[in-house]
Scaffold this active site. Structure first.
Site, short mmCIF file in Angstrom:
data_model
loop_
_atom_site.label_atom_id
_atom_site.label_comp_id
_atom_site.label_asym_id
_atom_site.label_seq_id
_atom_site.Cartn_x
_atom_site.Cartn_y
_atom_site.Cartn_z
N GLU A 151 -37.69 2.31 14.99
CA GLU A 151 -36.56 3.01 15.29
C GLU A 151 -35.95 2.48 16.65
O GLU A 151 -36.79 2.55 17.57
CB GLU A 151 -36.49 4.54 15.14
CG GLU A 151 -35.36 5.14 15.49
CD GLU A 151 -34.27 4.82 14.72
OE1 GLU A 151 -34.23 4.98 13.34
OE2 GLU A 151 -32.99 4.42 15.03
N ARG A 154 -30.90 5.32 20.98
CA ARG A 154 -31.04 5.55 22.29
C ARG A 154 -30.75 6.90 22.51
O ARG A 154 -29.70 7.54 21.88
CB ARG A 154 -29.98 4.62 23.17
CG ARG A 154 -30.38 3.44 22.94
CD ARG A 154 -28.88 2.45 23.57
NE ARG A 154 -28.06 2.90 22.90
CZ ARG A 154 -26.59 2.42 22.95
NH1 ARG A 154 -26.35 2.01 24.20
NH2 ARG A 154 -25.76 2.78 22.07
N LEU A 253 -28.14 -4.87 32.69
CA LEU A 253 -28.24 -5.54 33.80
C LEU A 253 -27.53 -4.80 35.00
O LEU A 253 -26.81 -5.24 35.97
CB LEU A 253 -27.20 -6.89 33.89
CG LEU A 253 -28.03 -8.21 33.03
CD1 LEU A 253 -27.17 -9.37 33.07
CD2 LEU A 253 -29.23 -8.53 33.71
N ALA A 255 -28.58 -2.64 38.16
CA ALA A 255 -29.57 -2.29 39.10
C ALA A 255 -29.84 -0.88 39.47
O ALA A 255 -28.59 -0.07 39.36
CB ALA A 255 -29.09 -3.07 40.40
N GLY A 260 -37.18 4.32 33.27
CA GLY A 260 -37.98 5.48 32.96
C GLY A 260 -37.88 5.89 31.53
O GLY A 260 -37.50 5.19 30.46
N CYS A 263 -39.95 5.83 26.14
CA CYS A 263 -40.14 4.70 25.44
C CYS A 263 -40.47 3.51 26.38
O CYS A 263 -41.85 2.79 26.27
CB CYS A 263 -38.93 4.21 24.88
SG CYS A 263 -38.67 5.30 23.09
N LYS A 266 -44.14 3.40 28.55
CA LYS A 266 -45.29 3.61 27.48
C LYS A 266 -45.35 2.26 26.64
O LYS A 266 -46.32 1.98 26.40
CB LYS A 266 -45.38 5.03 26.76
CG LYS A 266 -44.50 5.05 25.53
CD LYS A 266 -44.69 6.16 24.81
CE LYS A 266 -43.80 6.49 23.43
NZ LYS A 266 -43.62 5.06 22.47
N1 LIG Z 1 -37.12 9.19 21.89
C1 LIG Z 1 -36.61 8.01 21.69
O1 LIG Z 1 -35.46 7.60 22.21
C2 LIG Z 1 -37.31 7.10 20.85
C3 LIG Z 1 -36.35 5.94 20.27
C4 LIG Z 1 -37.14 4.84 19.36
C5 LIG Z 1 -38.37 5.24 19.19
N2 LIG Z 1 -39.11 6.31 19.40
C6 LIG Z 1 -40.59 6.54 19.07
O2 LIG Z 1 -40.43 7.68 18.05
C7 LIG Z 1 -41.60 8.23 18.12
C8 LIG Z 1 -41.20 9.82 18.48
O3 LIG Z 1 -40.60 9.91 19.56
P1 LIG Z 1 -39.98 11.36 20.01
O4 LIG Z 1 -39.30 11.05 21.34
O5 LIG Z 1 -38.92 11.71 18.81
O6 LIG Z 1 -41.08 12.27 20.10
P2 LIG Z 1 -41.05 13.78 20.31
O7 LIG Z 1 -42.25 13.98 21.21
O8 LIG Z 1 -39.63 14.15 20.84
O9 LIG Z 1 -41.36 14.42 18.80
C9 LIG Z 1 -42.56 14.24 18.16
C10 LIG Z 1 -42.81 15.61 17.45
O10 LIG Z 1 -43.82 15.29 16.49
C11 LIG Z 1 -44.38 16.43 16.42
N3 LIG Z 1 -45.79 16.17 15.82
C12 LIG Z 1 -46.71 15.91 16.09
N4 LIG Z 1 -47.80 15.79 15.40
C13 LIG Z 1 -47.36 16.31 14.20
C14 LIG Z 1 -47.75 16.45 12.94
N5 LIG Z 1 -49.15 16.14 12.66
N6 LIG Z 1 -47.15 17.05 12.04
C15 LIG Z 1 -45.83 17.28 12.31
N7 LIG Z 1 -45.28 17.14 13.30
C16 LIG Z 1 -46.23 16.85 14.38
C17 LIG Z 1 -44.43 17.25 17.67
O11 LIG Z 1 -44.53 18.39 17.66
C18 LIG Z 1 -42.92 16.75 18.12
O12 LIG Z 1 -42.16 17.90 17.91
C19 LIG Z 1 -42.55 7.88 19.28
O13 LIG Z 1 -43.54 6.87 18.73
C20 LIG Z 1 -41.59 7.17 20.17
O14 LIG Z 1 -41.86 6.17 20.90
C21 LIG Z 1 -38.54 7.26 20.45
#
Ligand SMILES: NC(=O)c1ccc[n+]([C@@H]2O[C@H](COP(=O)([O-])OP(=O)(O)OC[C@H]3O[C@@H](n4cnc5c(N)ncnc54)[C@H](O)[C@@H]3O)[C@@H](O)[C@H]2O)c1
Length: 443
Positions: A151, A154, A253, A255, A260, A263, A266
């Site tokens: 995904e 943003r 770009l 500054a 942070g 994403c 990590k």
């Molecule tokens: N936040 C972003 O902008 C973004 C953008 C692109 C990709 N991602 C990726 O998407 C993934 C999710 O990110 P996020 O920000 O939505 O995370 P988040 O922490 O907001 O949500 C994750 C959810 O998963 C739930 N969860 C955990 N284990 C579970 C299970 N076994 N069954 C059901 N629910 C469960 C948690 O309770 C939580 O609500 C990550 O890998 C992240 O890197 C995030």
């Protein structure tokens, strides 16, 4: 088609709501019962512009519901998306895949009929192989294909990004899985969004490479900003001057205080670890991680220097806590390091954020939370803008000037013009731009 979304966070909830809006029947599952209960009450667990209306409309139309138990919905699904968190594992920087694997195990036991299990979480190369192994081991009779569909949305613009993506990456060699995913995303073909089919491992790497590249762009311009400050150049103009070259582009770009969020930090760290583990070190990304880490503390020194070199006993007002505007997400926000460093140095911190205060309160103690930018600025020795929320772009500088003890503005997002703040009697420090200095007595 029927979709089950495992994980109802920033990605799962937005993706689920958008798929439902396309006309699919979606169940969003989460182990966090409080989150699901809030959604049943119509309350959004996250701040994302437009999400509440989107969710409400699809719930009303009977296309979207929320559950804590995945068994029923997984059994009925054509596609099950895994959108759980993949945070940094403590100690070694690897992506923590325990949530992904736990979800895979649970899904395996509930599968009925042909189902595509799709990893939407950002996961290291090879995770799809392991998800498939877990599913086949847990349920040898499952008729399943495992695909990767990273995904790119943003936070803050998530709905638009999901509905109008630059591309959709689908990683699977399985023909049936490609068909199901093509059908799920078909409503987007009307907008002629390119669907890019590739192998599963390649799709997994595309996500990390994309984030690392963007993080590199930000870090590059941040270092150029530091050089600008030393040599008397203006980074805004350098960024424009290089960005107008189509090969470079103007985006990412700007500054600032360093990247942070949930994403980039990590994902860059996980990519570095992946490179090391595979004996293909990614030296540029290693440098990006190191430079960005140091930058957050360097921003604290910048604030202290604007205060005349001493933080102890100074009152500092901080505007913005979230890692970017239009979200309530404070994960890895530069504000946290900046504030904690200033607290260590003996400053008193007053803070305000339009949406991130609740999340910040869980991780940030020892500061005074205020209810507006102006109350935050009350009797402050310096005002620091750290997140470029729209409402901070046109503050009443005269009113701020009157509220503050000393008129020092540290603008870590370069949203003000030096001549404008100068007119209101401020001492002004931006990032990579000429400062406006005044002699401030008894600061
Ligand atoms: N936040 C972003 O902008 C973004 C953008 C692109 C990709 N991602 C990726 O998407 C993934 C999710 O990110 P996020 O920000 O939505 O995370 P988040 O922490 O907001 O949500 C994750 C959810 O998963 C739930 N969860 C955990 N284990 C579970 C299970 N076994 N069954 C059901 N629910 C469960 C948690 O309770 C939580 O609500 C990550 O890998 C992240 O890197 C995030």
């Amino acid at each position: 088609m029927r979709i089950t979304m495992i994980g109802t966070g920033y990605v799962g909830l937005v993706s689920g709501a958008c798929f439902a809006d396309f006309g699919h029947r979606v169940t969003c599952v989460d182990t966090d019962a409080a989150k699901i209960a809030a959604l049943h009450r119509g309350e959004m667990p996250i701040f994302e512009p437009g999400l509440d209306q989107l969710v409400e409309a699809s719930v009303k139309a009977g296309r979207l519901d929320f559950q804590t138990d995945l068994a029923g919905p997984v059994g009925e699904a054509d596609a099950v998306f895994i959108a759980v968190g993949t945070p940094s594992r403590r100690g070694d920087g690897h992506a923590d895949l325990s949530y992904v694997y736990a979800a895979a195990r649970e899904i395996a036991g509930a599968l009925k009929g042909f189902t595509v299990v799709v990893t939407k979480s950002t996961v290291p190369v090879g995770t799809g192989d392991e998800v498939e192994r877990i599913i086949r081991e847990t349920n040898p009779n499952a008729d399943v294909a495992v695909a990767s569909n990273p995904e790119f949305l943003r936070e803050g613009a998530a709905i638009r990004d999901f509905k109008l993506p630059d591309r959709i990456v689908i990683g699977t060699e399985d023909g049936r899985a490609r068909q199901v995913l093509a059908e799920l995303y078909r409503p987007l073909y009307i907008n002629a969004q390119p669907v890019f089919y590739t192998g599963r491992r390649t799709a997994e790497l595309i996500k990390y490479a994309a984030n690392a590249f963007l993080a590199t762009k930000i870090t590059f311009i941040n270092e150029i900003a530091d050089l600008c400050e030393k040599v008397g150049a203006d980074v805004q103009e350098v960024a424009r001057g290089i960005g107008l070259d189509n090969r470079i582009g103007t985006k990412f770009l700007h500054a600032g205080p360093g990247f942070g969020g949930s994403c980039f930090p990590k994902d860059t760290t996980a990519l570095v670890t992946m490179g090391q583990d595979n004996e293909a070190p990614l030296r540029i990304v290693e440098a990006v991680v190191a430079v960005n880490d140091q930058r957050k503390r360097a921003m604290a020194r910048k604030v202290v220097s604007a205060l005349g070199g001493q933080a102890r006993g100074k009152a500092i007002a901080m505007l913005g806590l979230t890692f970017k505007p239009n979200t309530d997400d404070v994960r890895e926000a530069p504000s946290l390091v900046l504030i904690n460093t200033l607290l260590e140095m003996g400053a008193e911190l007053r803070v305000f954020d339009p949406a991130g205060m609740e999340n910040a309160q869980a991780v940030l103690q020892g500061v005074t939370y205020c209810d507006s930018a102006y109350s935050c600025a009350e009797a402050a020795d310096a005002l620091v803008i750290i997140t470029e929320w729209e409402q901070f772009r046109a503050l009443d500088l005269g009113r701020l000037r009157r509220a503050m003890r000393h008129p020092v503005l540290v603008d870590l997002r370069n949203i003000y013009r030096a001549d404008e703040v100068d007119r209101h009697g401020f001492s002004y420090v931006g990032v990579g731009r000429p400062a406006v200095e005044r002699v401030l007595d008894e600061i």
